[in-house]
Design an enzyme around this catalytic site. Sequence first.
Site, PDB file in Angstrom:
ATOM      1  CG  PHE A 150     -13.825   1.198   6.784  1.00 20.55           C
ATOM      2  CD1 PHE A 150     -13.229   0.503   5.739  1.00 20.55           C
ATOM      3  CD2 PHE A 150     -14.494   0.472   7.759  1.00 20.55           C
ATOM      4  CE1 PHE A 150     -13.304  -0.880   5.657  1.00 20.55           C
ATOM      5  CE2 PHE A 150     -14.570  -0.927   7.691  1.00 20.55           C
ATOM      6  CZ  PHE A 150     -13.979  -1.590   6.626  1.00 20.55           C
TER       7      PHE A 150
ATOM      8  CG  ASN B  81      -3.672  -2.213   6.773  1.00 18.93           C
ATOM      9  OD1 ASN B  81      -3.511  -1.805   5.636  1.00 18.93           O
ATOM     10  ND2 ASN B  81      -4.654  -3.024   7.107  1.00 18.93           N
TER      11      ASN B  81
ATOM     12  NE  ARG C 255      -7.080 -13.206   5.734  1.00 15.97           N
ATOM     13  CZ  ARG C 255      -7.428 -11.935   5.566  1.00 15.97           C
ATOM     14  NH1 ARG C 255      -7.058 -11.270   4.479  1.00 15.97           N
ATOM     15  NH2 ARG C 255      -8.134 -11.308   6.476  1.00 15.97           N
TER      16      ARG C 255
ATOM     17  CB  THR D 205      -7.312  -5.563   9.787  1.00 13.28           C
ATOM     18  OG1 THR D 205      -7.757  -6.777   9.194  1.00 13.28           O
ATOM     19  CG2 THR D 205      -7.641  -4.403   8.877  1.00 13.28           C
TER      20      THR D 205
ATOM     21  CG  HIS E  46      -5.450  -6.171   0.066  1.00 14.89           C
ATOM     22  ND1 HIS E  46      -6.615  -6.151   0.778  1.00 14.89           N
ATOM     23  CD2 HIS E  46      -5.641  -7.050  -0.965  1.00 14.89           C
ATOM     24  CE1 HIS E  46      -7.489  -6.973   0.200  1.00 14.89           C
ATOM     25  NE2 HIS E  46      -6.913  -7.522  -0.859  1.00 14.89           N
TER      26      HIS E  46
ATOM     27  NE  ARG F 235      -2.447  -5.664   7.226  1.00 17.09           N
ATOM     28  CZ  ARG F 235      -3.515  -6.340   6.834  1.00 17.09           C
ATOM     29  NH1 ARG F 235      -4.006  -7.303   7.601  1.00 17.09           N
ATOM     30  NH2 ARG F 235      -4.091  -6.075   5.691  1.00 17.09           N
TER      31      ARG F 235
ATOM     32  CE  LYS G 202      -3.994  -2.098   2.308  1.00 15.29           C
ATOM     33  NZ  LYS G 202      -5.021  -1.900   3.358  1.00 15.29           N
TER      34      LYS G 202
HETATM   35  P1  CMP Z   1      -7.375  -4.551   3.721  1.00 16.47           P
HETATM   36  O1  CMP Z   1      -6.884  -5.906   4.094  1.00 16.47           O
HETATM   37  O2  CMP Z   1      -6.753  -3.898   2.550  1.00 16.47           O
HETATM   38  O3  CMP Z   1      -8.962  -4.631   3.466  1.00 16.47           O
HETATM   39  C1  CMP Z   1      -9.824  -3.547   3.677  1.00 16.47           C
HETATM   40  C2  CMP Z   1      -9.168  -2.421   4.400  1.00 16.47           C
HETATM   41  O4  CMP Z   1     -10.029  -1.515   5.034  1.00 16.47           O
HETATM   42  C3  CMP Z   1      -8.307  -2.954   5.527  1.00 16.47           C
HETATM   43  O5  CMP Z   1      -7.190  -3.612   4.982  1.00 16.47           O
HETATM   44  C4  CMP Z   1      -8.013  -1.676   6.310  1.00 16.47           C
HETATM   45  O6  CMP Z   1      -6.843  -1.027   5.887  1.00 16.47           O
HETATM   46  C5  CMP Z   1      -9.199  -0.776   5.965  1.00 16.47           C
HETATM   47  N1  CMP Z   1      -9.995  -0.371   7.134  1.00 16.47           N
HETATM   48  C6  CMP Z   1     -10.190   0.890   7.532  1.00 16.47           C
HETATM   49  N2  CMP Z   1     -10.966   0.932   8.635  1.00 16.47           N
HETATM   50  C7  CMP Z   1     -11.272  -0.337   8.935  1.00 16.47           C
HETATM   51  C8  CMP Z   1     -12.045  -0.945   9.970  1.00 16.47           C
HETATM   52  N3  CMP Z   1     -12.653  -0.230  10.919  1.00 16.47           N
HETATM   53  N4  CMP Z   1     -12.126  -2.303   9.969  1.00 16.47           N
HETATM   54  C9  CMP Z   1     -11.512  -3.044   9.004  1.00 16.47           C
HETATM   55  N5  CMP Z   1     -10.778  -2.511   7.994  1.00 16.47           N
HETATM   56  C10 CMP Z   1     -10.650  -1.178   7.967  1.00 16.47           C
END
Ligand code: CMP
Length: 136
Positions: free
Chosen positions: A60, A115, A88, A94, A118, A105, A12
């Site tokens: 979000f 973070n 993962r 996350t 992905h 992460r 990212k």
């Molecule tokens: P990613 O694995 O790319 O998939 C969706 C993304 O939403 C996640 O990583 C986070 O970076 C982002 N995100 C932002 N806010 C939230 C939240 N409250 N819960 C989960 N994902 C979030």
Amino acid sequence: MSDVEQTLSIIKPDAYERNLSDKIKAIFLKNNLSILNSKKLHISKDEAAEFYKVHQSKPFYDQLCNYLSSGPIEVMILEGENAILKNREIMGATDPKKAKDGTIRKLYGISIDKNSVHGSDSAENAKIEISFFFNK
Ligand code: CMP
């Protein structure tokens, strides 16, 4: 029985701009995930919205699409045994605050948005996400 899978990984904008790509790729390789194909991109907000459409009902979503399109990223196909789950685990939770020691992460994530990486969360989404970036 071996179960070789492919999954999509994205470095990212927060990680790309801190030049963490090589360090993150080294973690994949150390964990027996090979990098089949990779490319650097700067996607539009519309493309980010399409990529993340599974999250369109989430509060979000808009912020997420703005963020993924805010700067260059690197997308890659990872391949290896149980690659989807393994990636993962290597990425960690996350929210970097909740990620286990040694995960990407935990090492590099700044916040739940920034973070760093992905990874596809299922075999079905891995197929969709790989074709989104590589089979067009
Ligand atoms: P990613 O694995 O790319 O998939 C969706 C993304 O939403 C996640 O990583 C986070 O970076 C982002 N995100 C932002 N806010 C939230 C939240 N409250 N819960 C989960 N994902 C979030």
